[in-house]
Write a protein that holds these residues in place. Structure first.
Motif, mmCIF file in Angstrom:
data_model
loop_
_atom_site.group_PDB
_atom_site.id
_atom_site.type_symbol
_atom_site.label_atom_id
_atom_site.label_comp_id
_atom_site.label_asym_id
_atom_site.label_seq_id
_atom_site.Cartn_x
_atom_site.Cartn_y
_atom_site.Cartn_z
ATOM 1 N N VAL A 220 0.957 -1.065 0.050
ATOM 2 C CA VAL A 220 0.033 0.101 -0.009
ATOM 3 C C VAL A 220 0.929 1.259 0.236
ATOM 4 O O VAL A 220 0.636 2.257 -0.639
ATOM 5 C CB VAL A 220 -1.053 0.062 1.281
ATOM 6 C CG1 VAL A 220 -1.642 1.394 1.228
ATOM 7 C CG2 VAL A 220 -2.025 -1.090 1.225
ATOM 8 N N LEU A 224 0.669 4.401 -2.775
ATOM 9 C CA LEU A 224 0.433 5.799 -2.351
ATOM 10 C C LEU A 224 1.732 6.696 -2.664
ATOM 11 O O LEU A 224 1.266 7.813 -2.947
ATOM 12 C CB LEU A 224 -0.087 5.926 -0.780
ATOM 13 C CG LEU A 224 -1.371 5.110 -0.624
ATOM 14 C CD1 LEU A 224 -1.712 4.989 0.838
ATOM 15 C CD2 LEU A 224 -2.581 5.330 -1.495
ATOM 16 N N THR A 250 -9.221 -3.856 -2.284
ATOM 17 C CA THR A 250 -8.159 -3.195 -0.932
ATOM 18 C C THR A 250 -7.841 -1.971 -1.396
ATOM 19 O O THR A 250 -7.637 -1.279 -0.856
ATOM 20 C CB THR A 250 -7.111 -4.460 -0.633
ATOM 21 O OG1 THR A 250 -7.977 -5.479 0.071
ATOM 22 C CG2 THR A 250 -6.366 -3.964 0.382
ATOM 23 N N ARG A 253 -10.191 1.018 -2.051
ATOM 24 C CA ARG A 253 -10.485 1.700 -0.580
ATOM 25 C C ARG A 253 -9.297 2.418 -0.092
ATOM 26 O O ARG A 253 -9.469 3.589 0.415
ATOM 27 C CB ARG A 253 -10.746 0.666 0.396
ATOM 28 C CG ARG A 253 -12.153 -0.030 -0.020
ATOM 29 C CD ARG A 253 -12.628 -0.898 1.220
ATOM 30 N NE ARG A 253 -13.737 -1.624 0.866
ATOM 31 C CZ ARG A 253 -13.882 -2.913 0.337
ATOM 32 N NH1 ARG A 253 -12.798 -3.545 0.124
ATOM 33 N NH2 ARG A 253 -15.115 -3.345 -0.052
ATOM 34 N N GLU A 254 -8.084 1.870 -0.152
ATOM 35 C CA GLU A 254 -6.896 2.745 0.167
ATOM 36 C C GLU A 254 -6.786 3.976 -0.711
ATOM 37 O O GLU A 254 -6.498 4.884 -0.121
ATOM 38 C CB GLU A 254 -5.569 1.861 0.073
ATOM 39 C CG GLU A 254 -5.435 0.898 1.036
ATOM 40 C CD GLU A 254 -5.256 1.260 2.540
ATOM 41 O OE1 GLU A 254 -5.159 2.307 2.601
ATOM 42 O OE2 GLU A 254 -5.812 0.546 3.376
ATOM 43 N N ARG A 257 -9.393 6.475 0.418
ATOM 44 C CA ARG A 257 -8.878 7.298 1.640
ATOM 45 C C ARG A 257 -7.828 8.331 1.264
ATOM 46 O O ARG A 257 -7.767 9.371 2.136
ATOM 47 C CB ARG A 257 -8.475 6.365 2.610
ATOM 48 C CG ARG A 257 -9.261 5.188 3.234
ATOM 49 C CD ARG A 257 -8.776 4.233 4.404
ATOM 50 N NE ARG A 257 -9.714 3.476 4.757
ATOM 51 C CZ ARG A 257 -9.513 2.111 4.239
ATOM 52 N NH1 ARG A 257 -8.708 1.744 3.546
ATOM 53 N NH2 ARG A 257 -10.451 1.161 4.971
ATOM 54 N N TRP A 258 -6.999 7.866 0.526
ATOM 55 C CA TRP A 258 -5.893 8.798 0.319
ATOM 56 C C TRP A 258 -6.496 10.017 -0.482
ATOM 57 O O TRP A 258 -6.177 11.255 -0.312
ATOM 58 C CB TRP A 258 -4.843 8.022 -0.664
ATOM 59 C CG TRP A 258 -3.824 9.038 -1.435
ATOM 60 C CD1 TRP A 258 -2.670 9.473 -0.835
ATOM 61 C CD2 TRP A 258 -3.962 9.553 -2.908
ATOM 62 N NE1 TRP A 258 -1.996 10.050 -1.822
ATOM 63 C CE2 TRP A 258 -2.853 10.314 -3.001
ATOM 64 C CE3 TRP A 258 -5.083 9.786 -3.721
ATOM 65 C CZ2 TRP A 258 -2.477 11.203 -4.244
ATOM 66 C CZ3 TRP A 258 -4.753 10.181 -4.850
ATOM 67 C CH2 TRP A 258 -3.590 11.021 -5.162
#
Length: 264
Positions: A220, A224, A250, A253-254, A257-258
């Protein structure tokens, strides 16, 4: 011209033995907060078992248009070779109406030879397929302008590819969005080439929204960091892919959020 940061997911319609798995993934993606849900335009899987389960692109987009209420949707990308531009324009206009104006029309020149061979299309050469795309784009625009009823909005045209001589020229001439499979350094170079093509045709390159593939290998943090780096270069649409049968969200969703952390 500024564009907001957006997150897309490409739900690859492969290795899903039941369509219900794809329908569920679309619902989960919209609930997760993505901005755009894409599929792709192929007839066979591109990875894993080459004869695995697979579903058709545009039939699916019509179903997604009815199923969803908020996300934009489209193909990443439609193969220009598989439908003549007049038919594609009519299909796009219809999905645009079904969705209430949420279609993005993604298109490219095509490349997967098995699709062509088994479905009876002339594969030609990379150059001939790009020339055919160039000939199709004005016809597509002309047909959209003739349809009754008209589209609910100007349907955004996304062109996928990074070829410097032909593809980026077509993007400068026609595209609202450019999607590239690039890293940061190559994006910086290709963006400069696109800017020169835009200057040649008298267009502001800032009008063209920039879109990039985001790869996820389970790390992750690395994903990012790439998102930070590529958006610093001007890319605003980030799309991560996932395939069947599980459609693991997965990474999606990350990224959501970012995205949200940048506007909090």
């Amino acid at each position: 011209m500024s564009h907001p940061i957006r997150i897309g997911v490409q739900l690859q319609p492969q290795h899903s033995p039941e369509y219900s798995l794809i329908r569920d993934a679309v619902m989960r993606a919209e609930d997760a907060g993505v901005d755009i849900v894409f599929n792709w335009d192929h007839f066979f899987p591109l990875s894993g078992d080459p004869d695995g389960a697979h579903f058709e692109c545009w039939t699916m987009l019509g179903a997604w248009a009815e199923q969803t209420s908020r996300v934009e949707l489209g193909a990443l990308v439609t193969c220009n070779s598989y439908r003549n531009p007049e038919l594609l324009a009519d299909m796009a206009r219809t999905v645009d109406h079904i969705s209430g104006g949420r279609l993005i029309l993604g298109i490219g020149s095509g490349w997967f030879q098995r699709d062509y061979t088994e479905y009876g299309y002339d594969f030609g050469t990379k150059g001939s397929r790009l020339d055919a795309l160039g000939a199709s784009l004005p016809r597509l625009t002309e047909r959209l302008a003739k349809l009754n009823p008209a589209p609910t909005r100007h349907i955004p045209l996304l062109i996928g590819g990074s070829g410097e001589k032909k593809t980026l020229r077509l993007i400068a001439e026609h595209a609202d969005l450019w999607h590239g499979f690039v890293d940061v350094e190559s994006y910086r170079h290709k963006s400069g080439v696109l800017a020169r093509h835009c200057a040649d045709v008298g267009r502001d390159p800032a009008e063209i929204e920039r879109s990039a593939e985001v790869r996820f290998d389970g790390d992750v943090g690395a994903m990012l960091r790439f998102a930070d780096d590529i958006t610093a270069e001007g890319v605003t649409l980030l799309t991560v892919a996932t395939g069947g049968p599980d459609y693991d969200l997965t990474a999606v969703r990350e990224l959501v959020r970012w995205r949200d952390s940048r506007t909090a």
